[in-house]
Design a protein around this motif. Structure first.
Motif, PDB file in Angstrom:
ATOM      1  N   ILE A   1      51.856  49.105  11.550  1.00 24.29           N
ATOM      2  CA  ILE A   1      50.745  48.886  12.479  1.00 24.29           C
ATOM      3  C   ILE A   1      50.936  49.714  13.751  1.00 24.29           C
ATOM      4  CG2 ILE A   1      49.608  47.188  13.962  1.00 24.29           C
ATOM      5  CD1 ILE A   1      50.176  45.103  11.785  1.00 24.29           C
ATOM      6  N   ILE A   2      52.127  49.675  14.324  1.00 25.68           N
ATOM      7  CA  ILE A   2      52.388  50.409  15.561  1.00 25.68           C
ATOM      8  C   ILE A   2      52.279  51.914  15.330  1.00 25.68           C
ATOM      9  CG2 ILE A   2      54.144  50.954  17.295  1.00 25.68           C
ATOM     10  CD1 ILE A   2      55.210  48.099  16.927  1.00 25.68           C
ATOM     11  N   GLY A   3      52.838  52.391  14.216  1.00 22.14           N
ATOM     12  CA  GLY A   3      52.805  53.822  13.923  1.00 22.14           C
ATOM     13  C   GLY A   3      51.390  54.346  13.757  1.00 22.14           C
ATOM     14  N   THR A   4      50.570  53.649  12.968  1.00 25.23           N
ATOM     15  CA  THR A   4      49.198  54.092  12.751  1.00 25.23           C
ATOM     16  C   THR A   4      48.360  53.928  14.018  1.00 25.23           C
ATOM     17  OG1 THR A   4      48.696  51.890  11.833  1.00 25.23           O
ATOM     18  CG2 THR A   4      49.206  53.646  10.279  1.00 25.23           C
ATOM     19  N   PHE A   5      48.694  52.945  14.853  1.00 21.20           N
ATOM     20  CA  PHE A   5      47.974  52.771  16.117  1.00 21.20           C
ATOM     21  C   PHE A   5      48.157  53.991  17.020  1.00 21.20           C
ATOM     22  CE2 PHE A   5      48.285  51.584  20.625  1.00 21.20           C
ATOM     23  CZ  PHE A   5      46.987  51.150  20.852  1.00 21.20           C
ATOM     24  N   PHE A   6      49.388  54.440  17.160  1.00 21.42           N
ATOM     25  CA  PHE A   6      49.648  55.563  18.049  1.00 21.42           C
ATOM     26  C   PHE A   6      49.076  56.869  17.510  1.00 21.42           C
ATOM     27  CE2 PHE A   6      52.922  52.808  19.974  1.00 21.42           C
ATOM     28  CZ  PHE A   6      52.595  53.004  21.315  1.00 21.42           C
ATOM     29  N   ILE A   7      49.151  57.054  16.204  1.00 24.31           N
ATOM     30  CA  ILE A   7      48.643  58.311  15.654  1.00 24.31           C
ATOM     31  C   ILE A   7      47.115  58.366  15.702  1.00 24.31           C
ATOM     32  CG2 ILE A   7      48.348  57.690  13.213  1.00 24.31           C
ATOM     33  CD1 ILE A   7      49.664  60.332  12.506  1.00 24.31           C
ATOM     34  N   ASN A   8      46.476  57.194  15.807  1.00 23.75           N
ATOM     35  CA  ASN A   8      45.013  57.147  15.866  1.00 23.75           C
ATOM     36  C   ASN A   8      44.466  57.036  17.287  1.00 23.75           C
ATOM     37  OD1 ASN A   8      44.214  57.538  13.248  1.00 23.75           O
ATOM     38  ND2 ASN A   8      44.062  55.369  12.737  1.00 23.75           N
ATOM     39  N   LEU A   9      45.328  57.039  18.280  1.00 25.28           N
ATOM     40  CA  LEU A   9      44.853  56.935  19.662  1.00 25.28           C
ATOM     41  C   LEU A   9      43.898  58.070  20.033  1.00 25.28           C
ATOM     42  CD1 LEU A   9      47.913  55.759  21.805  1.00 25.28           C
ATOM     43  CD2 LEU A   9      45.721  54.602  21.497  1.00 25.28           C
ATOM     44  N   ARG A  10      44.081  59.232  19.387  1.00 19.43           N
ATOM     45  CA  ARG A  10      43.229  60.375  19.702  1.00 19.43           C
ATOM     46  C   ARG A  10      41.760  60.081  19.400  1.00 19.43           C
ATOM     47  NH1 ARG A  10      44.999  61.101  14.600  1.00 19.43           N
ATOM     48  NH2 ARG A  10      43.600  62.139  13.102  1.00 19.43           N
ATOM     49  N   HIS A  11      41.503  59.124  18.493  1.00 18.79           N
ATOM     50  CA  HIS A  11      40.124  58.805  18.149  1.00 18.79           C
ATOM     51  C   HIS A  11      39.378  58.182  19.331  1.00 18.79           C
ATOM     52  CE1 HIS A  11      39.976  59.660  13.786  1.00 18.79           C
ATOM     53  NE2 HIS A  11      41.279  59.442  13.854  1.00 18.79           N
ATOM     54  N   ILE A  12      40.091  57.515  20.203  1.00 15.54           N
ATOM     55  CA  ILE A  12      39.451  56.955  21.398  1.00 15.54           C
ATOM     56  C   ILE A  12      38.919  58.086  22.271  1.00 15.54           C
ATOM     57  CG2 ILE A  12      39.826  55.630  23.502  1.00 15.54           C
ATOM     58  CD1 ILE A  12      41.928  54.011  22.041  1.00 15.54           C
ATOM     59  N   VAL A  13      39.743  59.111  22.453  1.00 15.11           N
ATOM     60  CA  VAL A  13      39.338  60.262  23.270  1.00 15.11           C
ATOM     61  C   VAL A  13      38.185  61.008  22.602  1.00 15.11           C
ATOM     62  CG1 VAL A  13      40.112  62.415  24.321  1.00 15.11           C
ATOM     63  CG2 VAL A  13      41.673  60.479  24.178  1.00 15.11           C
ATOM     64  N   MET A  14      38.299  61.253  21.298  1.00 20.59           N
ATOM     65  CA  MET A  14      37.256  61.988  20.585  1.00 20.59           C
ATOM     66  C   MET A  14      35.931  61.226  20.613  1.00 20.59           C
ATOM     67  SD  MET A  14      39.102  63.783  17.274  1.00 20.59           S
ATOM     68  CE  MET A  14      39.384  62.226  16.423  1.00 20.59           C
ATOM     69  N   SER A  15      35.980  59.920  20.357  1.00 22.96           N
ATOM     70  CA  SER A  15      34.756  59.118  20.343  1.00 22.96           C
ATOM     71  C   SER A  15      34.100  59.077  21.715  1.00 22.96           C
ATOM     72  CB  SER A  15      35.067  57.693  19.874  1.00 22.96           C
ATOM     73  OG  SER A  15      35.564  57.691  18.560  1.00 22.96           O
ATOM     74  N   SER A  16      34.905  58.914  22.763  1.00 26.10           N
ATOM     75  CA  SER A  16      34.367  58.875  24.125  1.00 26.10           C
ATOM     76  C   SER A  16      33.686  60.185  24.472  1.00 26.10           C
ATOM     77  CB  SER A  16      35.485  58.588  25.124  1.00 26.10           C
ATOM     78  OG  SER A  16      36.089  57.334  24.869  1.00 26.10           O
ATOM     79  N   SER A  17      34.333  61.295  24.106  1.00 19.86           N
ATOM     80  CA  SER A  17      33.768  62.614  24.386  1.00 19.86           C
ATOM     81  C   SER A  17      32.467  62.840  23.629  1.00 19.86           C
ATOM     82  CB  SER A  17      34.788  63.701  24.022  1.00 19.86           C
ATOM     83  OG  SER A  17      34.237  64.991  24.172  1.00 19.86           O
ATOM     84  N   ALA A  18      32.454  62.482  22.351  1.00 17.83           N
ATOM     85  CA  ALA A  18      31.255  62.691  21.534  1.00 17.83           C
ATOM     86  C   ALA A  18      30.104  61.819  22.006  1.00 17.83           C
ATOM     87  CB  ALA A  18      31.567  62.406  20.068  1.00 17.83           C
ATOM     88  N   MET A  19      30.386  60.564  22.341  1.00 18.40           N
ATOM     89  CA  MET A  19      29.322  59.654  22.757  1.00 18.40           C
ATOM     90  C   MET A  19      28.714  60.035  24.106  1.00 18.40           C
ATOM     91  SD  MET A  19      28.858  57.762  20.226  1.00 18.40           S
ATOM     92  CE  MET A  19      29.550  58.969  19.084  1.00 18.40           C
ATOM     93  N   GLN A  20      29.471  60.747  24.938  1.00 17.04           N
ATOM     94  CA  GLN A  20      28.933  61.207  26.210  1.00 17.04           C
ATOM     95  C   GLN A  20      27.860  62.277  26.018  1.00 17.04           C
ATOM     96  OE1 GLN A  20      32.243  62.483  28.628  1.00 17.04           O
ATOM     97  NE2 GLN A  20      32.880  60.403  29.114  1.00 17.04           N
ATOM     98  N   ARG A  21      27.943  62.998  24.908  1.00 21.74           N
ATOM     99  CA  ARG A  21      26.963  64.046  24.630  1.00 21.74           C
ATOM    100  C   ARG A  21      25.708  63.491  23.973  1.00 21.74           C
ATOM    101  NH1 ARG A  21      29.007  68.793  21.216  1.00 21.74           N
ATOM    102  NH2 ARG A  21      26.926  69.529  21.821  1.00 21.74           N
TER     103      ARG A  21
END
Length: 231
Positions: free
Chosen positions: A70-90
């Motif tokens: 759980i911890i390993g996959t959580f950290f490797i997927n943190l980039r999705h928060i940044v990507m989603s935030s950036s995409a939704m702003q557009r």
């Protein structure tokens, strides 16, 4: 059907061809790790994150604890928060449910396509996500079902997908940035060192966290993505 949606599907076809081998690998390796066909298919349906799924499967094979997975996959997927935030702003004039749906199936490939496109519409993003999502889930189904029909040496060869997925994430960012290369090397050396004292699953997690902390001070606050053509 919306022309923007169809356009999103059309431009995603080359990327779809790229995710198919990863999806097949996840299906095959998941079955080899002891997961049932239904379990591995549901993983792709609900998660749709190739690198995280491959990491989880590898950790399951190693007998890692659930907490480590759980911890390993959580950290490797943190980039999705940044990507989603950036995409939704557009994306303009969308409701919260639409934004959640758009963020759900957003992956590295669809984010890159959307970010480099001149089309900021929600249907375009949805078309891109839909094409990649269907390709990924379908290829996982195929991979999970054909495992029993292939020679073991062929199944084992698909293990390279685990490393290819991470190289696919690393190379676009590091090839023009020496500091990122140094950070990758430092993180890899930390992982090798920690494996002398800890299980492989926890050494990966701790080296990942340590690498991220070092990167805060080592890497400049700059964008490493390719610039859009209209800029």
């Amino acid at each position: 059907m919306n022309n923007h949606f169809l356009s999103g599907i059309k431009v995603s076809i080359p990327a779809c061809l790229g995710v198919i081998p990863v999806g097949i690998s996840i299906g095959m390796l998941g079955v080899q790790a002891g997961l049932s066909e239904i379990e591995i298919i549901l993983m792709s349906v609900t998660v749709m994150a190739g690198s995280a799924q491959l990491m989880a499967i590898s950790m399951i094979t190693q007998g890692a604890a659930l907490s480590a997975i759980i911890i390993g996959t959580f950290f490797i997927n943190l980039r999705h928060i940044v990507m989603s935030s950036s995409a939704m702003q557009r994306v303009k004039e969308t409701t919260l449910p639409q934004r959640l749906l758009g963020a759900f199936a957003l992956c590295d490939e669809s984010f890159a396509i959307f970010s480099l496109s001149d089309d900021d519409s929600y249907p375009f993003l949805l078309g891109t996500n839909t094409a990649l999502y269907i390709s990924f889930v379908s290829s996982t189904i195929v991979g999970s079902l054909i495992t029993s029909f292939l020679p073991q040496i062929v199944v084992d060869s698909f293990g390279i997908a685990f490393y290819a997925a991470f190289l696919g994430l690393l190379i676009p960012g590091i090839k023009h940035n020496v500091k990122l290369i140094v950070l990758v090397v430092i993180t890899a050396l930390l992982n090798c060192l920690l494996q002398c004292f800890l299980p492989a699953s926890w050494s990966v997690i701790l080296s990942m966290i340590a690498g991220a902390m070092i990167g805060v001070f080592l890497i400049d606050d700059e964008t490493v993505m390719p610039e859009r053509e209209d800029e």
